[in-house]
Design an enzyme around this catalytic site. Structure first.
Site, PDB file in Angstrom:
ATOM      1  N   ASP A 153       0.863  -1.175   0.000  1.00 50.16           N
ATOM      2  CA  ASP A 153       0.000   0.000   0.000  1.00 50.16           C
ATOM      3  C   ASP A 153       0.902   1.228   0.000  1.00 50.16           C
ATOM      4  O   ASP A 153       2.082   1.148   0.342  1.00 50.16           O
ATOM      5  CB  ASP A 153      -0.933  -0.007   1.212  1.00 50.16           C
ATOM      6  CG  ASP A 153      -2.186   0.820   0.979  1.00 50.16           C
ATOM      7  OD1 ASP A 153      -2.202   1.631   0.024  1.00 50.16           O
ATOM      8  OD2 ASP A 153      -3.147   0.681   1.744  1.00 50.16           O
ATOM      9  N   LEU A 154       0.353   2.348  -0.381  1.00 47.06           N
ATOM     10  CA  LEU A 154       1.166   3.547  -0.562  1.00 47.06           C
ATOM     11  C   LEU A 154       1.913   3.886   0.726  1.00 47.06           C
ATOM     12  O   LEU A 154       1.307   4.180   1.759  1.00 47.06           O
ATOM     13  CB  LEU A 154       0.286   4.725  -0.977  1.00 47.06           C
ATOM     14  CG  LEU A 154       1.012   6.050  -1.190  1.00 47.06           C
ATOM     15  CD1 LEU A 154       2.077   5.923  -2.277  1.00 47.06           C
ATOM     16  CD2 LEU A 154       0.013   7.142  -1.553  1.00 47.06           C
TER      17      LEU A 154
END
Length: 796
Positions: A320-321
């Protein structure tokens, strides 16, 4: 605990050769489309430098990768530099537009321009770089492509309310097509987190609290996205998220640790992901949270032992970012970004969304803290999908086709259908609904009655005003001869905007008052955002946003002056219809008691206003059911229906039961269940059949639901657990026989030895219209235990 065997076999099976081939591009074998993907991947890898390999594992933010001058668009200087210097092979959210990206309707891209931008990016990658490797473009697509001018569908919680996997398949097929038409290849979604914590800010993105419903909808989404067959020109790589147990954070705080045991993971949280992987998902996103002290983004047991070795997953894992960064900054288990990057790669992460820690892998390999073989394995997974998708032969898309087919009339019709099926009728006292079309005066009131962006949910790009149908728009279109009086009354949070007197005056002039309240995930340009895109909720960043990533709640009450508005309208004595447009199950206690009719439409999408009007005026008979329980108060939490026994007892102040339970939803029709029959069918399990009859004078939909209760098991089991369901349409007076097969896996548990087993014993089979509305039940006996694979397929 980590297993490297599969990585080594992957490379050996491709016959990887590390000797350099001639430098002439014409002699490169990977350019030959007649060779197998394995041969082409191996050859390309053999020509790549370490720097070029690592570049394929980087996925930086993409909305600065193009420049726009009027109707002309091309790649940006920053894009050129990233390819020239870091050899980047993947970009995220190139076409994204929202306040965080600072891309508006004016500065962002239409579908046609998006396709032109993608073509320009690919042209530089293919024609101007040493090896000519096309780039992957990954886009947010949880409920339609997050781009300007696309089709916006109901958010995940709304789609789950349809209880219709076939409809989800159609919706996902449209989303995939619109992503691919504009030059994208990867769609982030569906979100399979089980939402057992309604204070958490991302409930709206999920399919609710149940693993069986979530798994069925997730599998349907992957199927609609292409089933993993990338030879289909409109197939995209579905990225399922978040792996794992992200929807049960401590205190409801987004990204906080999840308290969950290994048995619960295997029985409840992992099955929806397995089912969706088997349905064709080719990418898995890690989660921000930790479990038992291990960040999910560096958990080799999850990402390698389970996902790859046990499930045989052959796609790629993406962080995920900033979640790799979080191993260092948030969780504090890595002393540097470089160490965080090596930990994530070693655990099984292939692509770094954000691109900072994996950029350090070059130095890590040179320092000997990670092997180049590990890098090769990850790169091979990314390149293989680029070859499978045919990007080396045809990296381009057709802008004219994007202009014509994105957000087509057919796609809008499907959006309206999805919104119709997602609406849940909670109360309808004295048949207050549907309205007669001869009604003369209607007051439409409330913060969500005519605020377009509020009905679209988070992860939605700005859309032209004429592209969004609000409740006010829908009612005006549906009742052109009625006088429709609008008054906002109040905002979601901001009490400075309140004008309740005007709303009361509107109600007093009308025959009925429709009050649309709830929440908002609408990002605005005043709100502050952190690097991951999550909104900041503080006194200096006040907006109407009360849901969406980063907006966790300590209560579930309506915010601002919304309760004042409801009570003031009720005091007029006029009939009051309350509609909640919301991203999480908000407090509905007052509305349940005082409204003449009560509905939730969640975030219904671009056609939501029309769909709601269809329901209000009887042109569509609601049949949606709740995919998540609606609590009476936060003091009850957790309140999900399938909690483990014992059931517990009432509180001093209130009932233990939710206000509305999982699976609940009314219709303008009435239904009768009868003639339950259960027959043993050898190794296949048990055949369950029963009849459902529409006992009303209106055609309607019913969702028949089958639950089980394992009466005595070797581990503690749920009070009841959904196993099968079907949404059926019945004409007035019509009966239909519903048949389900309960297979051994449906009756299995994870036993004390952490093995999957269908134990001999007694099971209560329950059939009805919701988890707390059981119409028929019968006990069955399993005479002989049977061992099953821990990760058996749903058909086993």
């Amino acid at each position: 605990m980590l297993k490297n065997t599969r990585n080594m076999l992957l490379l050996a099976g491709m016959g990887l050769c590390l000797t350099l081939s001639p430098t002439s591009a014409q002699t490169f074998k990977y350019k030959n489309a007649k060779l197998s993907t394995a041969e082409r991947t191996a050859d390309l890898l053999s020509h790549m430098t370490l720097e070029e390999k690592v570049g394929q594992l980087l996925c930086p933010l993409g909305w600065e990768m193009y420049t726009k001058d009027g109707n002309k668009v091309t790649y940006s200087q920053k894009y050129k530099e990233l390819l020239d210097k870091q050899h980047v092979g993947m970009f995220w959210a190139v076409f994204r537009a929202d306040p965080w990206t600072k891309k508006t309707l004016e500065t962002g891209l239409t579908p046609e321009l998006a396709a032109e931008a993608a073509n320009a990016m690919q042209r530089y990658a293919v024609e101007k770089t040493r090896l000519g490797i096309p780039v992957f473009i990954a886009e947010e697509a949880p409920h339609g492509h997050m781009a300007i001018g696309t089709t916006v569908f109901p958010t995940g919680i709304g789609m789950a309310s349809t209880w219709n996997p076939l409809l989800q398949r159609e919706v996902s097929a449209v989303s995939a097509k619109e992503v691919r038409l504009q030059g994208g290849h990867i769609g982030y979604g569906p979100v399979l987190d089980l939402s057992r914590e309604p204070r958490w800010s991302r409930v709206e993105e999920t399919y609710g609290e149940d693993p069986v419903l979530s798994g069925a909808m997730g599998e349907a989404a992957a199927h609609g996205g292409g089933k993993g067959d990338l030879s289909n020109p409109y197939a995209m790589i579905s990225t399922i998220k978040h792996f794992i147990a992200y929807g049960i954070p401590e205190g409801g705080h987004n990204g906080n640790s999840a308290i969950v045991g290994p048995r619960e993971l295997h029985e409840t949280f992992l099955p929806p992901f397995l089912q969706t992987v088997q349905g064709g998902a080719l990418s898995v996103m890690t989660a921000y949270n930790s479990i038992d002290g291990i960040p999910c983004t560096s958990n080799g047991y999850l990402l390698t032992d389970i996902l790859r070795d046990d499930w045989g997953f052959n796609g790629f894992v993406v962080s995920d970012l900033g979640s790799i960064d979080g191993i260092h900054f948030n969780h504090g288990v890595a002393s540097s970004l470089q160490e965080a990057g090596t930990m994530a790669l070693d655990a099984g992460v292939d692509v770094d969304l954000g691109a900072k820690p994996f950029a350090e892998l070059i130095n890590a390999v040179k320092a000997g803290t990670i092997t180049e073989t590990k890098v090769d394995s990850a790169v091979a997974r990314v390149l293989r999908l680029k070859f499978d998708m045919g990007l080396f032969e045809n990296p381009y898309t057709k802008p004219s086709q994007a202009k014509k087919e994105v957000r087509s009339a057919q796609h809008l019709d499907l959006s309206r259908k999805a919104a119709q099926e997602s609406i849940v009728l909670l109360e309808n006292k004295n048949n207050a609904l549907p309205f007669s079309k001869s009604i003369k005066k209607i007051a439409v009131i409330g913060p969500n009655a005519n605020t377009p962006y509020n009905q679209l949910g988070d992860y939605t790009a700005p859309q032209a005003r004429e592209s969004v149908s609000t409740v006010l728009d829908g009612i005006k279109a549906k009742a052109p001869n009625a006088e429709v009086i609008y008054a906002k009354g109040t905002a979601i949070r901001d009490t400075a905007q309140s004008d309740i007197e005007a709303a009361v005056a509107a109600a007093m002039q009308s025959d009925v008052a429709i009050v649309v309240v709830g929440g908002s995930s609408a990002r605005d340009f005043e709100t502050k955002y952190i690097e991951t895109g999550a909104a900041v909720a503080d006194e200096t960043s006040l907006s109407d946003m009360e849901s969406g990533e980063g907006f966790d709640r300590s209560t579930l009450d309506l915010m601002g002056d919304q309760m004042k508005l409801l009570k003031a309208i009720k005091a007029t004595g006029k009939p009051i219809i309350v509609i909640y447009i919301q991203g999480r199950p908000l407090n509905m206690n007052w509305a349940q008691e005082n409204a003449d009719a009560l509905l939730t439409a969640w975030y219904p999408g671009g056609e939501g206003g029309n769909a709601i009007a269809d329901v209000l005026f009887g042109d569509y008979n609601p049949g949606g059911k709740l995919p998540i329980s609606v609590p009476r108060s936060v003091g009850q939490l957790p309140v999900y229906y399938n909690r483990k026994v014992p059931k517990g007892h009432d509180y001093i102040e209130s009932s233990i039961s939710p206000l509305y339970s999982f699976g609940y939803g009314k219709s303008y029709s009435t239904f009768e269940y009868r003639d339950l029959s259960i027959k043993e069918n050898g190794e296949a399990g048990f055949e369950v059949s029963f009849e459902v009859k529409n006992t009303s004078k209106l055609d309607g939909d019913e969702v028949a639901q089958l639950y089980i209760r394992d009466e005595f098991a070797s581990t503690v089991q749920p009070i009841k657990q959904l196993k099968k369901f079907e949404r059926i349409n019945l004409r007035a007076g019509e009966s239909k026989q519903v048949k389900f097969t309960l297979r051994p896996i449906d009756l299995s548990i994870v036993n004390p030895q952490m093995e999957r087993e269908m134990e001999a014993g007694s099971f209560n089979i329950m059939v009805g219209g919701s988890s707390d509305d059981i119409k028929l039940n019968q006990k069955i006996e399993v005479k002989q235990s049977k061992m099953l694979p821990l990760y058996a397929k749903s058909s086993d």
